[in-house]
Motif scaffolding. Structure first.
Motif, PDB file in Angstrom:
ATOM      1  N   ALA A  13       0.829  -1.205   0.000  1.00  0.00           N
ATOM      2  CA  ALA A  13       0.000   0.000   0.000  1.00  0.00           C
ATOM      3  C   ALA A  13       0.862   1.253   0.000  1.00  0.00           C
ATOM      4  O   ALA A  13       0.558   2.232  -0.692  1.00  0.00           O
ATOM      5  N   LEU A  14       1.947   1.225   0.768  1.00  0.00           N
ATOM      6  CA  LEU A  14       2.853   2.370   0.798  1.00  0.00           C
ATOM      7  C   LEU A  14       3.584   2.533  -0.529  1.00  0.00           C
ATOM      8  O   LEU A  14       3.772   3.650  -1.024  1.00  0.00           O
ATOM      9  N   VAL A  48      -8.055   8.069  16.464  1.00  0.00           N
ATOM     10  CA  VAL A  48      -9.124   7.430  15.700  1.00  0.00           C
ATOM     11  C   VAL A  48      -9.449   6.108  16.397  1.00  0.00           C
ATOM     12  O   VAL A  48      -8.558   5.288  16.646  1.00  0.00           O
ATOM     13  N   ILE A  49     -10.723   5.907  16.713  1.00  0.00           N
ATOM     14  CA  ILE A  49     -11.175   4.679  17.367  1.00  0.00           C
ATOM     15  C   ILE A  49     -12.033   3.900  16.376  1.00  0.00           C
ATOM     16  O   ILE A  49     -12.984   4.440  15.795  1.00  0.00           O
ATOM     17  N   PHE A  90      -5.727  -3.830  11.663  1.00  0.00           N
ATOM     18  CA  PHE A  90      -5.239  -3.391  10.356  1.00  0.00           C
ATOM     19  C   PHE A  90      -6.175  -3.858   9.244  1.00  0.00           C
ATOM     20  O   PHE A  90      -6.421  -5.048   9.086  1.00  0.00           O
ATOM     21  N   ASN A  91      -6.697  -2.888   8.495  1.00  0.00           N
ATOM     22  CA  ASN A  91      -7.503  -3.175   7.312  1.00  0.00           C
ATOM     23  C   ASN A  91      -7.317  -2.000   6.351  1.00  0.00           C
ATOM     24  O   ASN A  91      -6.469  -1.126   6.586  1.00  0.00           O
ATOM     25  N   ASP A  92      -8.077  -1.982   5.292  1.00  0.00           N
ATOM     26  CA  ASP A  92      -7.916  -0.915   4.293  1.00  0.00           C
ATOM     27  C   ASP A  92      -8.138   0.468   4.911  1.00  0.00           C
ATOM     28  O   ASP A  92      -7.448   1.437   4.554  1.00  0.00           O
ATOM     29  N   GLY A  93      -9.086   0.551   5.838  1.00  0.00           N
ATOM     30  CA  GLY A  93      -9.363   1.839   6.466  1.00  0.00           C
ATOM     31  C   GLY A  93      -8.206   2.313   7.321  1.00  0.00           C
ATOM     32  O   GLY A  93      -7.826   3.493   7.280  1.00  0.00           O
ATOM     33  N   THR A  94      -7.621   1.384   8.101  1.00  0.00           N
ATOM     34  CA  THR A  94      -6.490   1.740   8.950  1.00  0.00           C
ATOM     35  C   THR A  94      -5.295   2.175   8.115  1.00  0.00           C
ATOM     36  O   THR A  94      -4.643   3.186   8.395  1.00  0.00           O
ATOM     37  N   ASP A 104      -5.771   5.576   6.767  1.00  0.00           N
ATOM     38  CA  ASP A 104      -5.524   6.616   7.767  1.00  0.00           C
ATOM     39  C   ASP A 104      -4.024   6.847   7.951  1.00  0.00           C
ATOM     40  O   ASP A 104      -3.576   7.988   8.113  1.00  0.00           O
ATOM     41  N   VAL A 105      -3.249   5.764   7.916  1.00  0.00           N
ATOM     42  CA  VAL A 105      -1.793   5.880   8.039  1.00  0.00           C
ATOM     43  C   VAL A 105      -1.227   6.681   6.866  1.00  0.00           C
ATOM     44  O   VAL A 105      -0.433   7.605   7.049  1.00  0.00           O
ATOM     45  N   ILE A 106      -1.647   6.326   5.659  1.00  0.00           N
ATOM     46  CA  ILE A 106      -1.124   6.996   4.465  1.00  0.00           C
ATOM     47  C   ILE A 106      -1.516   8.471   4.441  1.00  0.00           C
ATOM     48  O   ILE A 106      -0.700   9.346   4.118  1.00  0.00           O
ATOM     49  N   ARG A 107      -2.749   8.773   4.810  1.00  0.00           N
ATOM     50  CA  ARG A 107      -3.178  10.178   4.823  1.00  0.00           C
ATOM     51  C   ARG A 107      -2.360  10.990   5.830  1.00  0.00           C
ATOM     52  O   ARG A 107      -1.979  12.141   5.558  1.00  0.00           O
ATOM     53  N   PHE A 108      -2.075  10.397   6.978  1.00  0.00           N
ATOM     54  CA  PHE A 108      -1.275  11.091   7.981  1.00  0.00           C
ATOM     55  C   PHE A 108       0.132  11.349   7.459  1.00  0.00           C
ATOM     56  O   PHE A 108       0.668  12.456   7.589  1.00  0.00           O
ATOM     57  N   VAL A 109       0.737  10.336   6.854  1.00  0.00           N
ATOM     58  CA  VAL A 109       2.105  10.465   6.337  1.00  0.00           C
ATOM     59  C   VAL A 109       2.167  11.517   5.240  1.00  0.00           C
ATOM     60  O   VAL A 109       3.057  12.391   5.231  1.00  0.00           O
TER      61      VAL A 109
END
Length: 270
Positions: A95-96, A239-240, A250-254, A257-262
């Motif tokens: 994904a990254l 984020v909860i 860990f799933n597509d949503g998580t 969220d990681v990618i958007r933050f980065v």
């Protein structure tokens, strides 16, 4: 045996049994805390990235997997959970990579492919060594990502190195506090060798922080992650995930969220 003698002996037997439990927990605690450690070799053919080796200041050699990204985007440094291994993060690496974001995941000392035996001080040393290795091999800003036990390593690393941001997945206030809640009948403060006091370090982590936690987490309760979030300095966001527990967070949503933050750290929003 008379009733009087029985009543005298019973408390003694209970005390001996309790002391035996305490001794068992004390001497086996690291096997319980680091279940992923052992003599298992690293995979001959990694599921992602290239195999790299990081030497620590105290002479251990850590195996890791590294996927280089674009130099104008941050690179993630991953510290996984206590029963995990670097091979399990192909989904995140892929994904990254689709966003040209790099990833380094290291295997702690004593874990597959790495030398030594795990301990809190050892893992914290591993975190700093991994950051320094990555800093020397990439021109990118570094975002530290910790999961579960690895959140303690991530917090310590970000407190001591100039990470661009910090992502904490299923974090705890401290391993000590989790142990005290789970085993209230044991003197955890006296017994615990590796307390991982993120609560004492988080105040030094002034970088942007993203906290991710599952509401159904029964390994590290949401309340523990929220307690750490409350004492963390700004900027921060939590984020909860209502339907997630500890091992299925860990799933597509998580990952999204990681990618958007980065990418937001670099000003490259999707």
């Amino acid at each position: 045996m008379s009733t009087t003698k029985y009543l005298l002996i019973l408390p003694l037997m209970a005390a001996i049994a309790y002391m035996a439990v305490v001794a068992l927990v004390y001497f086996s605690q690291r096997a319980l805390l680091y279940p992923g450690a052992g003599a298992t070799a690293a995979a001959d053919h990694p599921s992602w990235g290239e195999s790299v080796h990081v030497k620590t200041p105290d002479g251990e050699m850590l195996q890791g997997l590294y996927l280089k990204g674009d130099s104008d985007k941050p690179c993630l440094l991953l510290f996984f959970g206590n029963g995990d291994r670097v091979d399990n993060y192909a989904f995140l690496a892929q994904a990254l990579a689709a966003r040209r974001i790099g990833l380094l995941a290291i295997s702690y000392r004593g874990y597959p492919g790495s030398t030594g035996s795990p301990s809190e001080q050892g893992l914290l040393t591993d975190g700093i060594a991994a950051y320094d290795w990555l800093s020397a091999h990439t021109g990118s800003k570094i975002v530290v990502l910790g999961r579960s036990l690895g959140t303690g390593v991530a917090v310590n690393t970000a407190a001591k190195r100039p990470a661009a941001g910090v992502i904490l997945v299923s974090p705890y206030l401290s391993v000590l506090s989790v142990a005290q809640a789970r085993y209230p009948f044991l003197p955890a403060q006296i017994l615990l060798k590796d307390p991982f006091r993120s609560d004492l370090n988080i105040g030094e982590v002034r970088q942007p922080k993203l906290f991710l936690h599952g509401r159904l987490d029964d390994s590290i309760p949401l309340s523990s992650g929220q307690a750490l979030y409350e004492i963390a300095p700004e900027p921060k966001r939590m984020v909860i995930y209502d339907g997630a527990g500890h091992n299925d967070i860990f799933n597509d949503g998580t990952v999204g969220d990681v990618i958007r933050f980065v990418e937001a750290l670099q000003g490259n929003r999707p």
